[in-house]
Each structure stands twice: as structure tokens, then as C-alpha cells.
Design a protein around this motif. Structure first.
Motif, short mmCIF file in Angstrom:
data_model
loop_
_atom_site.label_atom_id
_atom_site.label_comp_id
_atom_site.label_asym_id
_atom_site.label_seq_id
_atom_site.Cartn_x
_atom_site.Cartn_y
_atom_site.Cartn_z
N LEU A 120 0.83 -1.20 0.00
CA LEU A 120 0.00 0.00 0.00
C LEU A 120 0.88 1.26 0.00
CD1 LEU A 120 -2.79 1.28 0.07
CD2 LEU A 120 -2.82 0.96 2.55
N TYR A 121 1.95 1.23 0.79
CA TYR A 121 2.88 2.35 0.82
C TYR A 121 3.54 2.54 -0.55
CZ TYR A 121 6.16 5.69 2.83
OH TYR A 121 6.85 6.83 3.12
N ILE A 122 3.94 1.41 -1.17
CA ILE A 122 4.54 1.47 -2.50
C ILE A 122 3.55 2.03 -3.51
CG2 ILE A 122 5.41 0.04 -4.41
CD1 ILE A 122 6.62 -1.80 -2.18
N ALA A 123 2.29 1.61 -3.41
CA ALA A 123 1.26 2.13 -4.32
C ALA A 123 1.10 3.63 -4.16
CB ALA A 123 -0.07 1.41 -4.08
N CYS A 124 1.14 4.11 -2.91
CA CYS A 124 1.07 5.57 -2.68
C CYS A 124 2.26 6.26 -3.33
CB CYS A 124 1.03 5.87 -1.18
SG CYS A 124 -0.53 5.50 -0.38
N ASP A 125 3.45 5.70 -3.17
CA ASP A 125 4.65 6.30 -3.77
C ASP A 125 4.56 6.31 -5.29
OD1 ASP A 125 5.97 7.13 -1.51
OD2 ASP A 125 7.30 5.40 -1.39
N VAL A 126 4.08 5.23 -5.89
CA VAL A 126 3.93 5.18 -7.35
C VAL A 126 2.92 6.25 -7.80
CG1 VAL A 126 3.09 3.77 -9.27
CG2 VAL A 126 4.66 2.78 -7.60
N ALA A 127 1.82 6.38 -7.07
CA ALA A 127 0.82 7.41 -7.40
C ALA A 127 1.43 8.80 -7.29
CB ALA A 127 -0.40 7.28 -6.49
N ILE A 128 2.19 9.04 -6.24
CA ILE A 128 2.83 10.35 -6.06
C ILE A 128 3.80 10.62 -7.22
CG2 ILE A 128 4.47 11.65 -4.63
CD1 ILE A 128 3.12 10.31 -2.18
N LEU A 129 4.59 9.63 -7.60
CA LEU A 129 5.53 9.83 -8.70
C LEU A 129 4.80 10.17 -10.00
CD1 LEU A 129 8.20 7.03 -8.07
CD2 LEU A 129 8.33 9.45 -7.50
N GLY A 130 3.72 9.46 -10.28
CA GLY A 130 2.94 9.75 -11.48
C GLY A 130 2.34 11.14 -11.45
N LEU A 131 1.81 11.53 -10.29
CA LEU A 131 1.23 12.86 -10.15
C LEU A 131 2.30 13.96 -10.27
CD1 LEU A 131 -1.31 12.09 -7.31
CD2 LEU A 131 -1.88 12.82 -9.65
N LEU A 132 3.49 13.70 -9.77
CA LEU A 132 4.58 14.67 -9.90
C LEU A 132 4.96 14.88 -11.37
CD1 LEU A 132 6.83 13.65 -6.88
CD2 LEU A 132 5.56 15.79 -7.13
N VAL A 133 5.01 13.79 -12.12
CA VAL A 133 5.30 13.91 -13.55
C VAL A 133 4.20 14.71 -14.24
CG1 VAL A 133 5.49 12.61 -15.72
CG2 VAL A 133 6.72 11.83 -13.69
N ALA A 134 2.95 14.40 -13.93
CA ALA A 134 1.82 15.14 -14.52
C ALA A 134 1.91 16.62 -14.17
CB ALA A 134 0.50 14.55 -14.05
N PHE A 135 2.24 16.92 -12.92
CA PHE A 135 2.34 18.32 -12.49
C PHE A 135 3.42 19.05 -13.27
CE2 PHE A 135 3.57 21.94 -10.00
CZ PHE A 135 2.35 22.45 -9.58
N VAL A 136 4.59 18.42 -13.42
CA VAL A 136 5.70 19.07 -14.13
C VAL A 136 5.32 19.31 -15.59
CG1 VAL A 136 8.05 18.71 -15.00
CG2 VAL A 136 7.54 18.29 -12.61
N VAL A 137 4.66 18.35 -16.22
CA VAL A 137 4.24 18.52 -17.61
C VAL A 137 3.28 19.70 -17.72
CG1 VAL A 137 2.90 17.47 -19.49
CG2 VAL A 137 4.66 16.14 -18.31
N LEU A 138 2.28 19.75 -16.85
CA LEU A 138 1.32 20.86 -16.89
C LEU A 138 1.98 22.20 -16.57
CD1 LEU A 138 -1.71 19.12 -15.15
CD2 LEU A 138 -1.52 19.76 -17.56
N ALA A 139 2.88 22.20 -15.58
CA ALA A 139 3.58 23.44 -15.22
C ALA A 139 4.45 23.91 -16.37
CB ALA A 139 4.41 23.23 -13.96
N ALA A 140 5.14 22.99 -17.01
CA ALA A 140 6.00 23.37 -18.14
C ALA A 140 5.18 23.94 -19.28
CB ALA A 140 6.81 22.16 -18.61
N ARG A 141 4.02 23.35 -19.55
CA ARG A 141 3.16 23.86 -20.61
C ARG A 141 2.66 25.27 -20.32
NH1 ARG A 141 -0.70 18.74 -22.18
NH2 ARG A 141 0.89 17.59 -23.34
N SER A 142 2.40 25.55 -19.05
CA SER A 142 1.88 26.88 -18.71
C SER A 142 2.99 27.92 -18.60
CB SER A 142 1.09 26.82 -17.41
OG SER A 142 1.94 26.59 -16.31
N ILE A 143 4.22 27.49 -18.41
CA ILE A 143 5.33 28.42 -18.21
C ILE A 143 6.08 28.69 -19.51
CG2 ILE A 143 7.57 28.69 -17.09
CD1 ILE A 143 6.36 27.06 -14.72
#
Length: 157
Positions: A120-143
Motif C-alpha cells: 500500500l505504501y509502494i502504491a502511494c509512492d507510485v501514485a505520487i511519482l505519477g502525479l509529480l510527472v503530470a504536475f511538471v508537464v502541466l507546469a512546463a506547458r503553462s510556463i
């Protein structure tokens, strides 16, 4: 803050990604392969390291949230930020305390070392990593500026 905010919105998620990937997916499993490391010693080290990681993650999330206030982020970035907070809170306030109790039981000799809570902890970490990638992509597009498309020379003739 408006000038540094875009930089923080790109660098903080990248730093968090590196920390989580290195600790959760490299250090944690390899620690138990080191000569002389017992289950008890590995669990004690893991508890210290993951507590430090969780504290660092929450601090970086607070800074990232502040960086998202001025200038305001897009709805997509805001949605990913909320999802990141949800998973981080789940991991830190729900999963970690259960893992700490499980570690205490293993160290006391009242439980074996295997547990689904680690997955469950690993699943949370994988979800966080995926969300971080999504955030960077969206932030880069807006910047970053959108390149202007020029029609091919053949069409202009």
C-alpha cells in the motif's frame, strides 16, 4: 514571488521525484541485502529514513502550494496538486502509522515481517511519482512559450 514561482513549480516536483524514487525504490530494498543487516536493524533504519522522507515531502508540498498561489496555476495543475496532497496525507497519516505499529510488532516478535501494508505504501509512492510527472508537464506547458508554427514554404508560393 511571481518570478520565482514558475521555477519552484518545476524544480520542487523534480526534487521530490528524485527523493522518493531513490529512497523508496533503491535504498529501501537494497538495505536488507547489505552484509550484517538484520530485519530489526533494517526496520529501525527504514523507520528513520522514511520519517525524514515524509517530513521533507510535506515541507516541499507546502512550498509547492505557496508557489502555486501567485501567479495562479491552471485548473489542471490545481487538480493535480490537490490529488498530490490527498495521496501524501493518506501515506503520512494513514499508512505510515499502521506500518509503524506493524514494525513495533515485528520488533517485539509478535508478528512476522511480511505485510500488505508495504504494498500500500509502494502504491502511494507510485501514485505520487505519477502525479509529480503530470504536475511538471502541466507546469512546463503553462510556463514555457508556445512555439509559433510557420507554414511550409511550399504553401506560401
Amino acid at each position: 514571488m511571481e518570478r520565482i514561482s514558475p521555477v519552484l513549480r518545476l524544480t520542487i516536483p523534480a526534487i521530490m521525484f528524485g527523493m522518493i524514487a531513490a529512497i523508496s525504490f533503491i535504498e529501501a530494498p537494497l538495505k536488507f541485502l547489505a552484509p550484517g543487516i538484520t530485519i530489526e536493524l533494517g526496520l529501525g533504519i527504514g523507520r528513520l529514513v522514511f520519517t525524514a522522507l515524509n517530513i521533507s515531502t510535506v515541507v516541499l508540498m507546502v512550498v509547492l502550494t505557496v508557489a502555486c498561489m501567485r501567479p495562479r496555476v491552471s485548473r489542471g495543475e490545481f487538480g493535480v496538486l490537490i490529488a498530490l496532497w490527498a495521496v501524501v496525507v493518506l501515506e503520512v497519516l494513514v499508512v505510515r502509522p499502521m506500518l509503524n505499529a506493524r514494525t513495533d510488532a515485528v520488533l517485539a516478535g509478535t508478528a512476522d515481517s511480511g505485510s500488505i501494508l508495504h504494498y500500500l505504501y509502494i502504491a502511494c509512492d507510485v501514485a505520487i511519482l505519477g502525479l509529480l510527472v503530470a504536475f511538471v508537464v502541466l507546469a512546463a506547458r503553462s510556463i514555457l512559450p508556445v512555439p509559433q508554427r510557420t507554414p511550409p514554404a511550399d504553401i506560401l508560393r
